[in-house]
Scaffold this motif. Structure first.
Motif, PDB file in Angstrom:
ATOM      1  N   GLU A   1       0.901  -1.176  -0.155  1.00 34.04           N
ATOM      2  CA  GLU A   1      -0.008  -0.063  -0.029  1.00 34.04           C
ATOM      3  C   GLU A   1       0.751   1.230   0.029  1.00 34.04           C
ATOM      4  O   GLU A   1       1.867   1.322   0.879  1.00 34.04           O
ATOM      5  N   PRO A   2       0.622   2.245  -0.835  1.00 37.61           N
ATOM      6  CA  PRO A   2       1.407   3.097  -0.852  1.00 37.61           C
ATOM      7  C   PRO A   2       1.052   4.161   0.122  1.00 37.61           C
ATOM      8  O   PRO A   2       0.121   4.358   0.783  1.00 37.61           O
ATOM      9  N   SER A   3       2.023   5.139   0.474  1.00 38.00           N
ATOM     10  CA  SER A   3       1.760   5.969   1.611  1.00 38.00           C
ATOM     11  C   SER A   3       1.080   7.324   0.954  1.00 38.00           C
ATOM     12  O   SER A   3       0.626   8.263   1.792  1.00 38.00           O
ATOM     13  N   CYS A   4       1.175   7.616  -0.322  1.00 38.00           N
ATOM     14  CA  CYS A   4       0.266   8.602  -0.700  1.00 38.00           C
ATOM     15  C   CYS A   4      -0.449   8.059  -2.017  1.00 38.00           C
ATOM     16  O   CYS A   4      -0.324   6.996  -2.354  1.00 38.00           O
ATOM     17  N   VAL A   5      -1.285   8.820  -2.411  1.00 37.04           N
ATOM     18  CA  VAL A   5      -2.282   8.750  -3.609  1.00 37.04           C
ATOM     19  C   VAL A   5      -1.552   8.630  -4.983  1.00 37.04           C
ATOM     20  O   VAL A   5      -0.591   9.525  -5.105  1.00 37.04           O
ATOM     21  N   VAL A   6      -1.751   7.497  -5.573  1.00 34.29           N
ATOM     22  CA  VAL A   6      -0.906   7.067  -7.071  1.00 34.29           C
ATOM     23  C   VAL A   6      -2.199   7.002  -8.125  1.00 34.29           C
ATOM     24  O   VAL A   6      -3.012   6.578  -7.670  1.00 34.29           O
ATOM     25  N   ALA A   7      -1.410   6.949  -9.262  1.00 36.22           N
ATOM     26  CA  ALA A   7      -2.285   6.358 -10.319  1.00 36.22           C
ATOM     27  C   ALA A   7      -3.079   5.215 -10.107  1.00 36.22           C
ATOM     28  O   ALA A   7      -2.248   4.073  -9.497  1.00 36.22           O
ATOM     29  N   GLU A   8      -4.209   4.801 -10.538  1.00 34.53           N
ATOM     30  CA  GLU A   8      -4.696   3.672 -10.366  1.00 34.53           C
ATOM     31  C   GLU A   8      -3.962   2.529 -11.119  1.00 34.53           C
ATOM     32  O   GLU A   8      -3.510   2.978 -12.417  1.00 34.53           O
TER      33      GLU A   8
ATOM     34  N   HIS B   1     -10.112   0.622  -3.196  1.00 34.60           N
ATOM     35  CA  HIS B   1     -11.429   1.137  -2.446  1.00 34.60           C
ATOM     36  C   HIS B   1     -12.309   1.606  -3.787  1.00 34.60           C
ATOM     37  O   HIS B   1     -11.907   1.869  -5.020  1.00 34.60           O
ATOM     38  N   ARG B   2     -13.741   1.081  -3.498  1.00 33.96           N
ATOM     39  CA  ARG B   2     -14.523   1.333  -4.467  1.00 33.96           C
ATOM     40  C   ARG B   2     -15.028   2.824  -4.732  1.00 33.96           C
ATOM     41  O   ARG B   2     -15.236   3.345  -3.881  1.00 33.96           O
ATOM     42  N   ALA B   3     -15.112   3.419  -5.894  1.00 33.54           N
ATOM     43  CA  ALA B   3     -15.422   4.608  -6.027  1.00 33.54           C
ATOM     44  C   ALA B   3     -16.310   4.644  -7.242  1.00 33.54           C
ATOM     45  O   ALA B   3     -16.530   4.006  -7.933  1.00 33.54           O
TER      46      ALA B   3
ATOM     47  N   LEU C   1     -13.416  -7.255   0.797  1.00 36.36           N
ATOM     48  CA  LEU C   1     -14.474  -6.584  -0.073  1.00 36.36           C
ATOM     49  C   LEU C   1     -15.356  -5.739   0.661  1.00 36.36           C
ATOM     50  O   LEU C   1     -15.501  -4.551   0.156  1.00 36.36           O
ATOM     51  N   VAL C   2     -15.814  -5.909   1.950  1.00 33.89           N
ATOM     52  CA  VAL C   2     -16.610  -5.210   2.444  1.00 33.89           C
ATOM     53  C   VAL C   2     -16.016  -3.993   2.903  1.00 33.89           C
ATOM     54  O   VAL C   2     -16.390  -2.717   2.979  1.00 33.89           O
ATOM     55  N   GLU C   3     -14.749  -4.150   3.501  1.00 30.45           N
ATOM     56  CA  GLU C   3     -13.906  -3.200   3.984  1.00 30.45           C
ATOM     57  C   GLU C   3     -13.630  -2.038   2.967  1.00 30.45           C
ATOM     58  O   GLU C   3     -13.531  -0.893   3.260  1.00 30.45           O
ATOM     59  N   ARG C   4     -13.400  -2.637   1.670  1.00 23.89           N
ATOM     60  CA  ARG C   4     -12.904  -1.628   0.710  1.00 23.89           C
ATOM     61  C   ARG C   4     -14.170  -0.830   0.029  1.00 23.89           C
ATOM     62  O   ARG C   4     -14.030  -0.365  -1.266  1.00 23.89           O
ATOM     63  N   GLY C   5     -15.355  -1.358   0.073  1.00 21.26           N
ATOM     64  CA  GLY C   5     -16.630  -0.734  -0.470  1.00 21.26           C
ATOM     65  C   GLY C   5     -17.155  -1.700  -1.416  1.00 21.26           C
ATOM     66  O   GLY C   5     -18.190  -1.171  -2.106  1.00 21.26           O
ATOM     67  N   TRP C   6     -16.942  -2.887  -1.773  1.00 24.13           N
ATOM     68  CA  TRP C   6     -17.249  -3.583  -2.985  1.00 24.13           C
ATOM     69  C   TRP C   6     -18.505  -4.537  -2.519  1.00 24.13           C
ATOM     70  O   TRP C   6     -19.266  -4.971  -3.452  1.00 24.13           O
TER      71      TRP C   6
ATOM     72  N   ALA D   1     -19.955   3.186  -3.253  1.00 22.51           N
ATOM     73  CA  ALA D   1     -19.487   3.934  -2.125  1.00 22.51           C
ATOM     74  C   ALA D   1     -18.801   4.952  -2.601  1.00 22.51           C
ATOM     75  O   ALA D   1     -17.843   4.932  -3.075  1.00 22.51           O
ATOM     76  N   GLY D   2     -19.364   6.358  -2.147  1.00 23.03           N
ATOM     77  CA  GLY D   2     -18.754   7.683  -2.520  1.00 23.03           C
ATOM     78  C   GLY D   2     -17.304   7.919  -2.082  1.00 23.03           C
ATOM     79  O   GLY D   2     -16.555   8.600  -2.664  1.00 23.03           O
TER      80      GLY D   2
END
Length: 127
Positions: free
Chosen positions: A28-35, A47-49, A105-110, A126-127
């Motif tokens: 897991e990255p410590s900052c936001v990176v490209a998907e 995470h689901r978006a 999957l529940v934890e990540r919103g799927w 989940a938004g």
């Protein structure tokens, strides 16, 4: 003899699950990176978006989501039923592995857990 084999299989599955969890935590990255453009086996569950499709998931997780979204999954699916739907033996080691993946999957919103041990797909991201 069967009980000892079942215990050994469960212990092995716990080690496999622990290894996957450690790999995910370290990856897991410590900052936001490209998907990632495509998922591979063993990749982190994103995470689901809004607008994100299940195709970004690793193949095992994508198969679980497809079962949860099917007609059989509408009312909720127990992990033993999920194992059978995925063509796996409903042995404790396989069922516990699926339970771990379903909870992730529940934890990540799927997905969502409707009651203990019973999972279903979400109606909307989940938004």
């Amino acid at each position: 003899m069967r009980a000892a084999l079942g215990e050994a299989e469960a212990a092995l599955q716990r080690l496999v699950d622990a290894r996957v969890t450690v790999t995910e935590v370290l990856a897991e990255p410590s900052c936001v990176v490209a998907e990632p453009r495509s998922a591979v086996a063993g990749s982190v569950v994103p995470h689901r978006a809004e607008g994100r499709e299940a195709s970004v998931l690793a193949p095992d997780y994508e198969r679980i989501v497809s079962v949860l979204e099917s007609e059989a999954g509408r009312e909720g699916v127990r992990c033993q039923q999920l194992a059978v739907a995925l063509g796996l033996e409903a042995v404790p080691a396989k069922v516990e592995g699926l339970r771990s993946k379903a909870k992730r999957l529940v934890e990540r919103g799927w997905a969502r857990q409707v009651r203990p041990g019973v999972f279903t797909a979400l109606a909307a991201p989940a938004g």
